[in-house]
Design a protein around this motif. Structure first.
Motif, PDB file in Angstrom:
ATOM      1  N   ARG A  13       0.855  -1.181   0.000  1.00 24.75           N
ATOM      2  CA  ARG A  13       0.000   0.000   0.000  1.00 24.75           C
ATOM      3  C   ARG A  13       0.892   1.233   0.000  1.00 24.75           C
ATOM      4  O   ARG A  13       1.989   1.230   0.565  1.00 24.75           O
ATOM      5  N   GLY A  14       0.405   2.286  -0.661  1.00 27.03           N
ATOM      6  CA  GLY A  14       1.162   3.523  -0.735  1.00 27.03           C
ATOM      7  C   GLY A  14       0.840   4.441   0.427  1.00 27.03           C
ATOM      8  O   GLY A  14      -0.012   4.150   1.282  1.00 27.03           O
ATOM      9  N   ALA A  15       1.516   5.573   0.459  1.00 25.18           N
ATOM     10  CA  ALA A  15       1.306   6.554   1.514  1.00 25.18           C
ATOM     11  C   ALA A  15      -0.149   7.024   1.493  1.00 25.18           C
ATOM     12  O   ALA A  15      -0.697   7.355   0.446  1.00 25.18           O
ATOM     13  N   GLY A  16      -0.775   7.020   2.656  1.00 23.39           N
ATOM     14  CA  GLY A  16      -2.151   7.481   2.757  1.00 23.39           C
ATOM     15  C   GLY A  16      -3.200   6.432   2.463  1.00 23.39           C
ATOM     16  O   GLY A  16      -4.390   6.670   2.684  1.00 23.39           O
ATOM     17  N   GLU A  17      -2.794   5.268   1.972  1.00 26.53           N
ATOM     18  CA  GLU A  17      -3.758   4.206   1.686  1.00 26.53           C
ATOM     19  C   GLU A  17      -3.991   3.371   2.936  1.00 26.53           C
ATOM     20  O   GLU A  17      -3.058   3.041   3.675  1.00 26.53           O
ATOM     21  N   ARG A  18      -5.241   3.002   3.175  1.00 27.73           N
ATOM     22  CA  ARG A  18      -5.582   2.264   4.387  1.00 27.73           C
ATOM     23  C   ARG A  18      -5.506   0.755   4.199  1.00 27.73           C
ATOM     24  O   ARG A  18      -5.218   0.021   5.135  1.00 27.73           O
ATOM     25  N   ASP A  19      -5.772   0.290   2.990  1.00 30.42           N
ATOM     26  CA  ASP A  19      -5.846  -1.148   2.768  1.00 30.42           C
ATOM     27  C   ASP A  19      -4.697  -1.629   1.898  1.00 30.42           C
ATOM     28  O   ASP A  19      -4.209  -0.906   1.029  1.00 30.42           O
ATOM     29  N   PHE A  20      -4.289  -2.866   2.148  1.00 34.40           N
ATOM     30  CA  PHE A  20      -3.306  -3.522   1.294  1.00 34.40           C
ATOM     31  C   PHE A  20      -4.065  -4.212   0.161  1.00 34.40           C
ATOM     32  O   PHE A  20      -4.350  -5.408   0.213  1.00 34.40           O
ATOM     33  N   ALA A  21      -4.372  -3.454  -0.869  1.00 33.00           N
ATOM     34  CA  ALA A  21      -5.255  -3.957  -1.909  1.00 33.00           C
ATOM     35  C   ALA A  21      -4.531  -4.707  -3.016  1.00 33.00           C
ATOM     36  O   ALA A  21      -5.133  -5.518  -3.719  1.00 33.00           O
ATOM     37  N   GLU A  22      -3.247  -4.450  -3.212  1.00 40.89           N
ATOM     38  CA  GLU A  22      -2.520  -5.041  -4.341  1.00 40.89           C
ATOM     39  C   GLU A  22      -1.539  -6.100  -3.874  1.00 40.89           C
ATOM     40  O   GLU A  22      -0.618  -5.821  -3.096  1.00 40.89           O
ATOM     41  N   ALA A  23      -1.709  -7.326  -4.352  1.00 36.59           N
ATOM     42  CA  ALA A  23      -0.767  -8.399  -4.049  1.00 36.59           C
ATOM     43  C   ALA A  23       0.421  -8.310  -4.992  1.00 36.59           C
ATOM     44  O   ALA A  23       0.258  -8.193  -6.205  1.00 36.59           O
ATOM     45  N   THR A  24       1.628  -8.349  -4.431  1.00 39.51           N
ATOM     46  CA  THR A  24       2.837  -8.362  -5.259  1.00 39.51           C
ATOM     47  C   THR A  24       3.416  -9.761  -5.396  1.00 39.51           C
ATOM     48  O   THR A  24       4.243 -10.011  -6.259  1.00 39.51           O
ATOM     49  N   TYR A  25       2.967 -10.671  -4.533  1.00 39.81           N
ATOM     50  CA  TYR A  25       3.411 -12.061  -4.614  1.00 39.81           C
ATOM     51  C   TYR A  25       2.419 -12.945  -3.868  1.00 39.81           C
ATOM     52  O   TYR A  25       1.863 -12.557  -2.835  1.00 39.81           O
ATOM     53  N   CYS A  26       2.188 -14.140  -4.406  1.00 40.31           N
ATOM     54  CA  CYS A  26       1.405 -15.159  -3.710  1.00 40.31           C
ATOM     55  C   CYS A  26       1.974 -16.524  -4.065  1.00 40.31           C
ATOM     56  O   CYS A  26       2.158 -16.845  -5.241  1.00 40.31           O
ATOM     57  N   SER A  27       2.281 -17.307  -3.049  1.00 39.52           N
ATOM     58  CA  SER A  27       2.832 -18.633  -3.263  1.00 39.52           C
ATOM     59  C   SER A  27       1.792 -19.537  -3.910  1.00 39.52           C
ATOM     60  O   SER A  27       0.590 -19.446  -3.621  1.00 39.52           O
ATOM     61  N   ALA A  28       2.225 -20.415  -4.785  1.00 35.14           N
ATOM     62  CA  ALA A  28       1.322 -21.344  -5.458  1.00 35.14           C
ATOM     63  C   ALA A  28       0.556 -22.175  -4.440  1.00 35.14           C
ATOM     64  O   ALA A  28       1.120 -22.679  -3.463  1.00 35.14           O
ATOM     65  N   GLY A  29      -0.736 -22.303  -4.663  1.00 35.06           N
ATOM     66  CA  GLY A  29      -1.565 -23.104  -3.778  1.00 35.06           C
ATOM     67  C   GLY A  29      -2.160 -22.342  -2.620  1.00 35.06           C
ATOM     68  O   GLY A  29      -2.947 -22.907  -1.848  1.00 35.06           O
ATOM     69  N   GLU A  30      -1.801 -21.060  -2.464  1.00 38.13           N
ATOM     70  CA  GLU A  30      -2.342 -20.250  -1.379  1.00 38.13           C
ATOM     71  C   GLU A  30      -3.448 -19.338  -1.890  1.00 38.13           C
ATOM     72  O   GLU A  30      -3.430 -18.902  -3.036  1.00 38.13           O
ATOM     73  N   ASP A  31      -4.413 -19.066  -1.033  1.00 40.12           N
ATOM     74  CA  ASP A  31      -5.536 -18.191  -1.359  1.00 40.12           C
ATOM     75  C   ASP A  31      -5.248 -16.810  -0.792  1.00 40.12           C
ATOM     76  O   ASP A  31      -5.404 -16.569   0.413  1.00 40.12           O
ATOM     77  N   ALA A  32      -4.817 -15.908  -1.652  1.00 41.08           N
ATOM     78  CA  ALA A  32      -4.411 -14.581  -1.201  1.00 41.08           C
ATOM     79  C   ALA A  32      -5.550 -13.832  -0.521  1.00 41.08           C
ATOM     80  O   ALA A  32      -5.348 -13.176   0.501  1.00 41.08           O
ATOM     81  N   GLU A  33      -6.754 -13.928  -1.061  1.00 37.89           N
ATOM     82  CA  GLU A  33      -7.878 -13.197  -0.485  1.00 37.89           C
ATOM     83  C   GLU A  33      -8.266 -13.757   0.877  1.00 37.89           C
ATOM     84  O   GLU A  33      -8.611 -13.015   1.799  1.00 37.89           O
ATOM     85  N   ALA A  34      -8.216 -15.055   1.006  1.00 43.73           N
ATOM     86  CA  ALA A  34      -8.539 -15.673   2.293  1.00 43.73           C
ATOM     87  C   ALA A  34      -7.524 -15.277   3.356  1.00 43.73           C
ATOM     88  O   ALA A  34      -7.867 -15.008   4.513  1.00 43.73           O
ATOM     89  N   ILE A  35      -6.251 -15.219   2.975  1.00 42.79           N
ATOM     90  CA  ILE A  35      -5.211 -14.807   3.914  1.00 42.79           C
ATOM     91  C   ILE A  35      -5.396 -13.346   4.306  1.00 42.79           C
ATOM     92  O   ILE A  35      -5.340 -12.980   5.484  1.00 42.79           O
ATOM     93  N   LEU A  36      -5.630 -12.504   3.311  1.00 46.65           N
ATOM     94  CA  LEU A  36      -5.777 -11.078   3.587  1.00 46.65           C
ATOM     95  C   LEU A  36      -7.000 -10.791   4.454  1.00 46.65           C
ATOM     96  O   LEU A  36      -7.003  -9.831   5.218  1.00 46.65           O
ATOM     97  N   SER A  37      -8.027 -11.622   4.343  1.00 48.88           N
ATOM     98  CA  SER A  37      -9.230 -11.416   5.155  1.00 48.88           C
ATOM     99  C   SER A  37      -8.908 -11.528   6.644  1.00 48.88           C
ATOM    100  O   SER A  37      -9.539 -10.868   7.476  1.00 48.88           O
ATOM    101  N   LEU A  38      -7.923 -12.338   6.993  1.00 54.48           N
ATOM    102  CA  LEU A  38      -7.513 -12.446   8.391  1.00 54.48           C
ATOM    103  C   LEU A  38      -6.943 -11.124   8.890  1.00 54.48           C
ATOM    104  O   LEU A  38      -7.177 -10.713  10.026  1.00 54.48           O
ATOM    105  N   TRP A  39      -6.168 -10.493   8.027  1.00 50.25           N
ATOM    106  CA  TRP A  39      -5.622  -9.182   8.371  1.00 50.25           C
ATOM    107  C   TRP A  39      -6.744  -8.160   8.543  1.00 50.25           C
ATOM    108  O   TRP A  39      -6.753  -7.378   9.506  1.00 50.25           O
ATOM    109  N   ARG A  40      -7.671  -8.165   7.622  1.00 48.20           N
ATOM    110  CA  ARG A  40      -8.765  -7.191   7.669  1.00 48.20           C
ATOM    111  C   ARG A  40      -9.678  -7.405   8.866  1.00 48.20           C
ATOM    112  O   ARG A  40     -10.334  -6.472   9.331  1.00 48.20           O
TER     113      ARG A  40
END
Length: 255
Positions: free
Chosen positions: A221-248
Motif C-alpha cells: 500500500r502507498g502513503a495514505g492508503e488504508r488497505d493492502f489492496a494489491e498483491a505483489t506475490y502469492c505462493s502457489a496453492g495459497e488463497d491470497a484473499e482468504a489470507i488477507l481477510s484475516l488481516w482485515r
C-alpha cells in the motif's frame, strides 16, 4: 518484528487454493514483464561464492547506486508491504516500510552526505566519487545485490528471527531473504507495528535466522492508503484473499 506467540487465527481452507494459484500466476507474469523482474533474475557470481567476490571501482559503484535508487523509487520508497507467513498452524503478519532515508543504510557506503540528500543525489544520478567511500569488503557484497532489493517483495522468500549467535553484527529483530536465485537478505528492526530495513546482506537468510518460514503472500500500500489492496506475490496453492481477510478482521502484528 518476527511474530511468535500470537493468538491463533482461523485456519485457512486449502480447498480455496485455486484462487491463490491464479493470483500467483498473475504476479509471476507481472514480474517477468517488469524491468525490475528482468534485472533480478541472474545471481551475480560474487553472491554465489565468497571466493569470487568482485571488487568494484568507485565509478562502477556509482552506476550501481544510481540504478538501484531508480528501482527503490519505483518499487519501494514510501510504500508499506504486508508479509504473511505460517507459524505452526497460525497465519501471521509483518509490516515493513521503506523510506528514502533507509537507502543509505542498505548501500553500506561511507559518506558525509545526509541520508535523504544521498538518496536524492543517487536518484538523479548526481553522486560523485567524492561522495562515497567503501567501508569494507561487505560494501562490495551489498552492491552486488543492491539493485535487486525489490525482489524480496515480488518472489519466494523466507522470514525469521535474526540470530545474534551467527556472527553478524546487526541491530535487527528479523530478516527476510530470497529462496533463489539470489543470496539476498534484508534485516529489519521493529518500531511499534512497523518494521524498517536496517541492513542488506549478500547471504543466505537461513545462515542468519532462527527457523525461517516460507512467506505465503505479500501485499503493498502507498502513503495514505488504508488497505493492502494489491498483491505483489502469492505462493502457489495459497488463497491470497482468504489470507488477507484475516488481516482485515484484525489479525495482530508483532514487531
Amino acid at each position: 518484528m518476527f511474530l511468535p506467540g500470537a493468538p491463533a487465527p482461523e485456519k485457512l481452507h486449502r480447498e480455496a487454493g485455486q484462487k491463490g494459484r491464479t493470483v500467483g500466476e498473475r504476479q509471476k507474469n507481472r514480474r517477468t514483464d517488469s524491468a525490475c523482474g528482468a534485472a533480478v533474475l541472474a545471481a551475480p557470481p560474487c553472491c554465489r561464492e565468497k571466493k569470487t567476490m568482485k571488487k568494484y571501482t568507485k565509478r562502477q559503484a556509482l552506476c550501481i547506486l544510481h540504478e538501484a535508487a531508480g528501482n527503490y523509487e519505483r518499487y519501494l520508497r514510501g510504500k508499506q508491504f504486508l508479509f504473511a507467513y505460517r507459524f505452526g498452524t497460525d497465519v501471521r503478519f509483518s509490516v515493513v516500510q521503506f523510506s528514502a532515508s533507509s537507502f543509505l543504510h542498505l548501500t553500506g557506503m561511507k559518506t558525509n552526505v545526509p541520508a535523504n540528500a544521498f538518496y536524492e543525489r543517487a536518484l538523479h544520478s548526481m553522486l560523485s566519487e567524492r561522495d562515497i567511500e567503501f567501508r569494507s569488503g561487505n560494501t562490495h557484497r551489498k552492491l552486488a545485490v543492491l539493485q535487486s532489493i525489490p525482489q524480496i517483495t515480488r518472489g519466494p522468500s523466507l522470514i525469521g528471527r535474526y540470530d545474534e549467535g551467527t556472527g553478524f553484527n546487526l541491530m535487527a529483530d528479523a530478516v527476510i531473504g530470497n529462496e533463489k536465485p539470489l543470496k539476498l537478505t534484508l534485516a529489519f528492526r521493529g518500531n511499534g507495528r512497523t518494521g524498517y530495513p536496517v541492513s542488506l546482506l549478500c547471504e543466505d537468510v537461513r545462515r542468519i535466522s532462527r527457523d525461517p518460514v516460507r512467506v505465503l503472500a505479500v501485499w503493498k500500500r502507498g502513503a495514505g492508503e488504508r488497505d493492502f489492496a494489491e498483491a505483489t506475490y502469492c505462493s502457489a496453492g495459497e488463497d491470497a484473499e482468504a489470507i488477507l481477510s484475516l488481516w482485515r478482521e484484525g489479525q495482530l502484528v508483532f514487531t
